[in-house]
Design a protein around this motif. Structure first.
Motif, PDB file in Angstrom:
ATOM      1  N   VAL A  15       1.883 -38.212  36.456  1.00  0.00           N
ATOM      2  CA  VAL A  15       2.220 -38.276  35.033  1.00  0.00           C
ATOM      3  C   VAL A  15       2.612 -36.882  34.562  1.00  0.00           C
ATOM      4  N   GLU A  16       3.642 -36.805  33.740  1.00  0.00           N
ATOM      5  CA  GLU A  16       3.985 -35.526  33.116  1.00  0.00           C
ATOM      6  C   GLU A  16       3.311 -35.471  31.748  1.00  0.00           C
ATOM      7  N   TYR A  17       2.566 -34.396  31.513  1.00  0.00           N
ATOM      8  CA  TYR A  17       1.909 -34.194  30.227  1.00  0.00           C
ATOM      9  C   TYR A  17       2.870 -33.439  29.316  1.00  0.00           C
ATOM     10  N   VAL A  18       3.184 -34.026  28.183  1.00  0.00           N
ATOM     11  CA  VAL A  18       4.150 -33.447  27.244  1.00  0.00           C
ATOM     12  C   VAL A  18       3.400 -33.090  25.971  1.00  0.00           C
ATOM     13  N   TYR A  19       3.343 -31.799  25.674  1.00  0.00           N
ATOM     14  CA  TYR A  19       2.659 -31.378  24.448  1.00  0.00           C
ATOM     15  C   TYR A  19       3.514 -30.330  23.739  1.00  0.00           C
ATOM     16  N   ASN A  20       4.285 -30.806  22.821  1.00  0.00           N
ATOM     17  CA  ASN A  20       5.174 -29.960  22.044  1.00  0.00           C
ATOM     18  C   ASN A  20       4.628 -29.801  20.631  1.00  0.00           C
ATOM     19  N   ALA A  21       5.157 -28.836  19.906  1.00  0.00           N
ATOM     20  CA  ALA A  21       4.822 -28.686  18.493  1.00  0.00           C
ATOM     21  C   ALA A  21       5.760 -29.565  17.681  1.00  0.00           C
ATOM     22  N   LEU A  22       5.220 -30.182  16.647  1.00  0.00           N
ATOM     23  CA  LEU A  22       6.044 -30.972  15.735  1.00  0.00           C
ATOM     24  C   LEU A  22       5.730 -30.557  14.303  1.00  0.00           C
ATOM     25  N   ASN A  23       6.766 -30.206  13.577  1.00  0.00           N
ATOM     26  CA  ASN A  23       6.650 -29.819  12.177  1.00  0.00           C
ATOM     27  C   ASN A  23       7.255 -30.940  11.352  1.00  0.00           C
ATOM     28  N   PHE A  24       6.409 -31.676  10.637  1.00  0.00           N
ATOM     29  CA  PHE A  24       6.899 -32.798   9.841  1.00  0.00           C
ATOM     30  C   PHE A  24       7.264 -32.391   8.417  1.00  0.00           C
ATOM     31  N   GLU A  25       7.189 -31.116   8.126  1.00  0.00           N
ATOM     32  CA  GLU A  25       7.502 -30.637   6.786  1.00  0.00           C
ATOM     33  C   GLU A  25       8.999 -30.422   6.594  1.00  0.00           C
ATOM     34  N   ILE A  26       9.693 -30.033   7.664  1.00  0.00           N
ATOM     35  CA  ILE A  26      11.125 -29.730   7.587  1.00  0.00           C
ATOM     36  C   ILE A  26      11.860 -30.733   8.480  1.00  0.00           C
ATOM     37  N   ASP A  27      12.573 -31.663   7.863  1.00  0.00           N
ATOM     38  CA  ASP A  27      13.210 -32.761   8.600  1.00  0.00           C
ATOM     39  C   ASP A  27      14.117 -32.290   9.727  1.00  0.00           C
ATOM     40  N   SER A  28      14.967 -31.299   9.455  1.00  0.00           N
ATOM     41  CA  SER A  28      15.908 -30.844  10.484  1.00  0.00           C
ATOM     42  C   SER A  28      15.163 -30.228  11.666  1.00  0.00           C
ATOM     43  N   LEU A  29      14.048 -29.570  11.405  1.00  0.00           N
ATOM     44  CA  LEU A  29      13.243 -28.992  12.481  1.00  0.00           C
ATOM     45  C   LEU A  29      12.560 -30.097  13.285  1.00  0.00           C
ATOM     46  N   THR A  30      12.066 -31.111  12.605  1.00  0.00           N
ATOM     47  CA  THR A  30      11.440 -32.246  13.295  1.00  0.00           C
ATOM     48  C   THR A  30      12.443 -32.888  14.257  1.00  0.00           C
ATOM     49  N   ARG A  31      13.655 -33.134  13.768  1.00  0.00           N
ATOM     50  CA  ARG A  31      14.689 -33.755  14.619  1.00  0.00           C
ATOM     51  C   ARG A  31      14.979 -32.889  15.840  1.00  0.00           C
ATOM     52  N   ARG A  32      15.113 -31.582  15.618  1.00  0.00           N
ATOM     53  CA  ARG A  32      15.410 -30.683  16.737  1.00  0.00           C
ATOM     54  C   ARG A  32      14.258 -30.653  17.740  1.00  0.00           C
ATOM     55  N   GLN A  33      13.023 -30.578  17.252  1.00  0.00           N
ATOM     56  CA  GLN A  33      11.867 -30.537  18.152  1.00  0.00           C
ATOM     57  C   GLN A  33      11.758 -31.826  18.969  1.00  0.00           C
ATOM     58  N   LEU A  34      12.006 -32.962  18.348  1.00  0.00           N
ATOM     59  CA  LEU A  34      11.958 -34.226  19.075  1.00  0.00           C
ATOM     60  C   LEU A  34      13.054 -34.294  20.138  1.00  0.00           C
ATOM     61  N   PHE A  35      14.244 -33.836  19.791  1.00  0.00           N
ATOM     62  CA  PHE A  35      15.328 -33.851  20.773  1.00  0.00           C
ATOM     63  C   PHE A  35      15.037 -32.887  21.923  1.00  0.00           C
ATOM     64  N   GLU A  36      14.514 -31.712  21.610  1.00  0.00           N
ATOM     65  CA  GLU A  36      14.166 -30.755  22.673  1.00  0.00           C
ATOM     66  C   GLU A  36      13.084 -31.316  23.590  1.00  0.00           C
ATOM     67  N   THR A  37      12.197 -32.128  23.039  1.00  0.00           N
ATOM     68  CA  THR A  37      11.131 -32.731  23.841  1.00  0.00           C
ATOM     69  C   THR A  37      11.654 -33.847  24.730  1.00  0.00           C
ATOM     70  N   TRP A  38      12.472 -34.737  24.183  1.00  0.00           N
ATOM     71  CA  TRP A  38      12.846 -35.957  24.896  1.00  0.00           C
ATOM     72  C   TRP A  38      14.296 -36.005  25.380  1.00  0.00           C
ATOM     73  N   GLY A  39      15.155 -35.113  24.940  1.00  0.00           N
ATOM     74  CA  GLY A  39      16.559 -35.162  25.304  1.00  0.00           C
ATOM     75  C   GLY A  39      16.808 -35.241  26.800  1.00  0.00           C
ATOM     76  N   GLU A  40      16.325 -34.264  27.541  1.00  0.00           N
ATOM     77  CA  GLU A  40      16.540 -34.254  29.006  1.00  0.00           C
ATOM     78  C   GLU A  40      15.696 -35.317  29.696  1.00  0.00           C
ATOM     79  N   ARG A  41      14.462 -35.472  29.255  1.00  0.00           N
ATOM     80  CA  ARG A  41      13.551 -36.433  29.917  1.00  0.00           C
ATOM     81  C   ARG A  41      14.100 -37.863  29.866  1.00  0.00           C
ATOM     82  N   LEU A  42      14.745 -38.202  28.740  1.00  0.00           N
ATOM     83  CA  LEU A  42      15.280 -39.562  28.576  1.00  0.00           C
ATOM     84  C   LEU A  42      16.784 -39.627  28.770  1.00  0.00           C
ATOM     85  N   GLU A  43      17.365 -38.542  29.265  1.00  0.00           N
ATOM     86  CA  GLU A  43      18.808 -38.469  29.553  1.00  0.00           C
ATOM     87  C   GLU A  43      19.637 -38.899  28.358  1.00  0.00           C
ATOM     88  N   MET A  44      19.384 -38.255  27.223  1.00  0.00           N
ATOM     89  CA  MET A  44      20.123 -38.585  26.004  1.00  0.00           C
ATOM     90  C   MET A  44      21.304 -37.650  25.851  1.00  0.00           C
TER      91      MET A  44
END
Length: 180
Positions: free
Chosen positions: A151-180
């Motif tokens: 299992v790969e353990y994924v622990y990234n920071a998520l900032n839910f206060e700034i929408d554009s930052l949240t989107r970027r952090q989610l993409f940086e976390t899952w973009g390559e892993r899910l081949e998006m």
């Protein structure tokens, strides 16, 4: 008259192969701390990316049995929420054995939105925001329990206060892993 012009998009859709692969991926999430509040969003995000609903797996509800099974992983910090370790143990031992997981995702929520007016921000407690990193250390100190479980353990920071930052952090976390 209506003027029409072509609109280009700076992205392209995932390949059919990548979309098919995502249908098989299973992601475990510990049911602790701020995850209770953000679980509907996290689940909907993963489902929107093509992860089927049954493949987003949460640890069991907190119980005496869950604590007894998973309390053996140490953390000497008196403020660290030790129940986190029991929930990760539950994902690695119970959920993994039932049907293998590909990832255990435990985002560290650093800031949240607030309805309180006149504030500059609503940051999370540093101990809570850092809990995913402490858990990573506890499960890799003497041996890597994640690697042993495949299992790969994924622990990234998520900032839910700034929408554009949240989107970027989610993409940086899952973009390559899910081949998006």
């Amino acid at each position: 008259p209506v003027r029409r012009r072509a609109v280009g998009r700076p992205f392209s859709a995932s390949s059919g192969q990548a979309r098919g692969r995502r249908k098989k991926i299973r992601i475990g999430i510990p049911r602790v701390l701020g995850i209770y509040t953000f679980a509907p969003f996290l689940r909907a995000y993963l489902e929107a990316l093509g992860i089927p609903p049954p493949n987003v797996v949460f640890s069991d509800r907190t119980s005496e049995e869950l604590w007894q099974e998973g309390c053996k992983y140490g953390s000497i910090d008196p403020c660290h929420p030790k129940l986190v370790l029991a929930h990760i143990h539950n994902l690695l031992q119970r959920k993994q054995k039932h049907r293998p997981l590909d990832y255990v995702w435990f985002p560290g929520i650093t800031a949240i939105t607030t309805f309180v007016t006149g504030t500059l921000g609503a940051t999370s407690c540093p101990i809570v925001a850092g809990a995913p990193a402490v858990a990573a250390a506890a499960f890799t100190k003497e041996r890597d329990f994640f690697a042993a479980a495949g299992v790969e353990y994924v622990y990234n920071a998520l900032n839910f206060e700034i929408d554009s930052l949240t989107r970027r952090q989610l993409f940086e976390t899952w973009g390559e892993r899910l081949e998006m």
